[in-house]
Design a protein around this motif. Structure first.
Motif, PDB file in Angstrom:
ATOM      1  N   ALA A   1      11.265   8.263  13.592  1.00 23.64           N
ATOM      2  CA  ALA A   1      10.511   8.646  12.394  1.00 23.64           C
ATOM      3  C   ALA A   1       9.055   8.876  12.779  1.00 23.64           C
ATOM      4  O   ALA A   1       8.642   8.621  13.918  1.00 23.64           O
ATOM      5  N   ALA A   2       8.291   9.337  11.819  1.00 26.33           N
ATOM      6  CA  ALA A   2       6.867   9.557  12.048  1.00 26.33           C
ATOM      7  C   ALA A   2       6.165   8.250  12.390  1.00 26.33           C
ATOM      8  O   ALA A   2       6.612   7.170  12.017  1.00 26.33           O
ATOM      9  N   GLU A   3       5.048   8.355  13.073  1.00 23.84           N
ATOM     10  CA  GLU A   3       4.320   7.166  13.505  1.00 23.84           C
ATOM     11  C   GLU A   3       3.915   6.291  12.331  1.00 23.84           C
ATOM     12  O   GLU A   3       3.935   5.064  12.424  1.00 23.84           O
ATOM     13  N   SER A   4       3.573   6.891  11.188  1.00 22.24           N
ATOM     14  CA  SER A   4       3.159   6.086  10.041  1.00 22.24           C
ATOM     15  C   SER A   4       4.307   5.195   9.561  1.00 22.24           C
ATOM     16  O   SER A   4       4.083   4.061   9.121  1.00 22.24           O
ATOM     17  N   VAL A   5       5.536   5.701   9.647  1.00 23.54           N
ATOM     18  CA  VAL A   5       6.693   4.907   9.234  1.00 23.54           C
ATOM     19  C   VAL A   5       6.916   3.762  10.218  1.00 23.54           C
ATOM     20  O   VAL A   5       7.133   2.610   9.825  1.00 23.54           O
ATOM     21  N   ARG A   6       6.853   4.050  11.505  1.00 27.96           N
ATOM     22  CA  ARG A   6       7.056   3.005  12.504  1.00 27.96           C
ATOM     23  C   ARG A   6       5.934   1.970  12.440  1.00 27.96           C
ATOM     24  O   ARG A   6       6.150   0.783  12.688  1.00 27.96           O
ATOM     25  N   ALA A   7       4.734   2.423  12.066  1.00 26.56           N
ATOM     26  CA  ALA A   7       3.615   1.488  11.922  1.00 26.56           C
ATOM     27  C   ALA A   7       3.881   0.497  10.795  1.00 26.56           C
ATOM     28  O   ALA A   7       3.558  -0.696  10.908  1.00 26.56           O
ATOM     29  N   ALA A   8       4.468   0.968   9.702  1.00 16.95           N
ATOM     30  CA  ALA A   8       4.801   0.071   8.591  1.00 16.95           C
ATOM     31  C   ALA A   8       5.790  -0.991   9.046  1.00 16.95           C
ATOM     32  O   ALA A   8       5.661  -2.168   8.699  1.00 16.95           O
ATOM     33  N   ILE A   9       6.783  -0.579   9.836  1.00 14.09           N
ATOM     34  CA  ILE A   9       7.759  -1.532  10.362  1.00 14.09           C
ATOM     35  C   ILE A   9       7.082  -2.526  11.291  1.00 14.09           C
ATOM     36  O   ILE A   9       7.329  -3.739  11.209  1.00 14.09           O
ATOM     37  N   ARG A  10       6.226  -2.063  12.176  1.00 14.93           N
ATOM     38  CA  ARG A  10       5.555  -2.966  13.126  1.00 14.93           C
ATOM     39  C   ARG A  10       4.708  -3.998  12.393  1.00 14.93           C
ATOM     40  O   ARG A  10       4.657  -5.166  12.784  1.00 14.93           O
ATOM     41  N   ASP A  11       4.036  -3.572  11.321  1.00 13.60           N
ATOM     42  CA  ASP A  11       3.217  -4.522  10.568  1.00 13.60           C
ATOM     43  C   ASP A  11       4.081  -5.595   9.934  1.00 13.60           C
ATOM     44  O   ASP A  11       3.720  -6.772   9.915  1.00 13.60           O
ATOM     45  N   MET A  12       5.238  -5.209   9.408  1.00  9.56           N
ATOM     46  CA  MET A  12       6.118  -6.201   8.812  1.00  9.56           C
ATOM     47  C   MET A  12       6.631  -7.171   9.869  1.00  9.56           C
ATOM     48  O   MET A  12       6.718  -8.374   9.639  1.00  9.56           O
ATOM     49  N   GLN A  13       6.966  -6.648  11.047  1.00  3.70           N
ATOM     50  CA  GLN A  13       7.426  -7.514  12.130  1.00  3.70           C
ATOM     51  C   GLN A  13       6.349  -8.526  12.495  1.00  3.70           C
ATOM     52  O   GLN A  13       6.631  -9.699  12.717  1.00  3.70           O
ATOM     53  N   ALA A  14       5.093  -8.075  12.553  1.00  4.59           N
ATOM     54  CA  ALA A  14       3.992  -8.958  12.911  1.00  4.59           C
ATOM     55  C   ALA A  14       3.790 -10.051  11.865  1.00  4.59           C
ATOM     56  O   ALA A  14       3.575 -11.218  12.202  1.00  4.59           O
ATOM     57  N   VAL A  15       3.877  -9.672  10.588  1.00  2.11           N
ATOM     58  CA  VAL A  15       3.705 -10.651   9.518  1.00  2.11           C
ATOM     59  C   VAL A  15       4.809 -11.699   9.566  1.00  2.11           C
ATOM     60  O   VAL A  15       4.554 -12.907   9.495  1.00  2.11           O
ATOM     61  N   MET A  16       6.038 -11.266   9.743  1.00  2.00           N
ATOM     62  CA  MET A  16       7.160 -12.194   9.754  1.00  2.00           C
ATOM     63  C   MET A  16       7.108 -13.119  10.959  1.00  2.00           C
ATOM     64  O   MET A  16       7.447 -14.291  10.877  1.00  2.00           O
ATOM     65  N   ALA A  17       6.658 -12.586  12.093  1.00  2.00           N
ATOM     66  CA  ALA A  17       6.522 -13.419  13.284  1.00  2.00           C
ATOM     67  C   ALA A  17       5.466 -14.499  13.057  1.00  2.00           C
ATOM     68  O   ALA A  17       5.652 -15.664  13.428  1.00  2.00           O
TER      69      ALA A  17
END
Length: 220
Positions: free
Chosen positions: A192-208
């Motif tokens: 997907a576009a970088e903005s979509v992957r960025a949203a996923i990465r931010d969620m991963q960081a928060v959950m971690a």
């Protein structure tokens, strides 16, 4: 629109017969991320670095998304953008319930009210129509276990499941490491576009970060 990502996550997390959610906290995070990701995919929101911005207020036609988008709009009002992590923290306790309510409205789940010990009112949501979950699990199996190439939405769903560590609920009869390794591969791909992957990465960081904080609290 087909069943949303947040609704798919809740279908995986609710016991089919009792309608009681498993891993409720993780499911809430994933559902919140699912709604946000759906808005990004629909061109209604964007992620710029760690910040979230509403780019188009045109209704999607999907009530679950439009209701959450209205709340996001009100939350952002007066500020050009705010952190993705703030929104996910705000929504994690509400998104799952909103997705379950939407599934009931679709006739996929049935709402049943009980009284625990004859005193305390509780709600359960057993499955009324098993077809959407069967299709969902077949799609996940094709991609995660059989190596099929995912479409954008399925890849996004898998990335959310992986971030929330819901591997067992997605593929209950397969060794967790096998599932996690394949989901990690998909989550890190150029799907997907970088903005979509960025949203996923931010969620991963928060959950971690939440997981670390929880372990520290438990050990203190």
């Amino acid at each position: 629109m087909a069943i949303t990502l947040a609704e798919e996550i809740m279908l995986l997390c609710l016991d089919d017969e009792s309608g009681v959610p498993e891993q409720r906290r993780a499911a809430g995070w994933a559902a919140a991320g699912g709604i946000l990701l759906e808005l990004v995919l629909a061109g209604r929101a964007s992620v710029e670095g760690k910040y979230l911005k509403l780019t188009d207020r045109t209704p999607t036609g999907e009530r679950l998304l439009d209701d959450r988008m209205a709340l996001l709009d009100a939350w952002l009002r007066g500020r050009e953008k705010r952190r993705v992590t703030e929104w996910l923290k705000r929504e994690r306790g509400k998104a799952g319930d909103a997705a379950v309510e939407s599934l009931c409205a679709r006739g996929v789940l049935a709402e049943q009210q009980h009284r625990a010990l004859g005193l305390f009112p509780t709600r359960r949501y057993p499955e009324a129509d098993g077809a959407p979950e069967r299709e969902l699990r077949q799609r996940l199996q094709a991609v995660v276990l059989d190596g099929a190439t995912p479409d954008e939405r399925t890849a996004g769903l898998i990335a959310l499941i992986h971030a929330a560590k819901l591997h067992r609920l997605a593929c209950p009869d397969v060794p967790r490491k096998q599932v996690a390794d394949r989901m990690a591969e998909i989550a890190s791909g150029q799907w997907a576009a970088e903005s979509v992957r960025a949203a996923i990465r931010d969620m991963q960081a928060v959950m971690a970060a939440v997981a670390v904080a929880g372990s520290v609290t438990a050990g203190s």
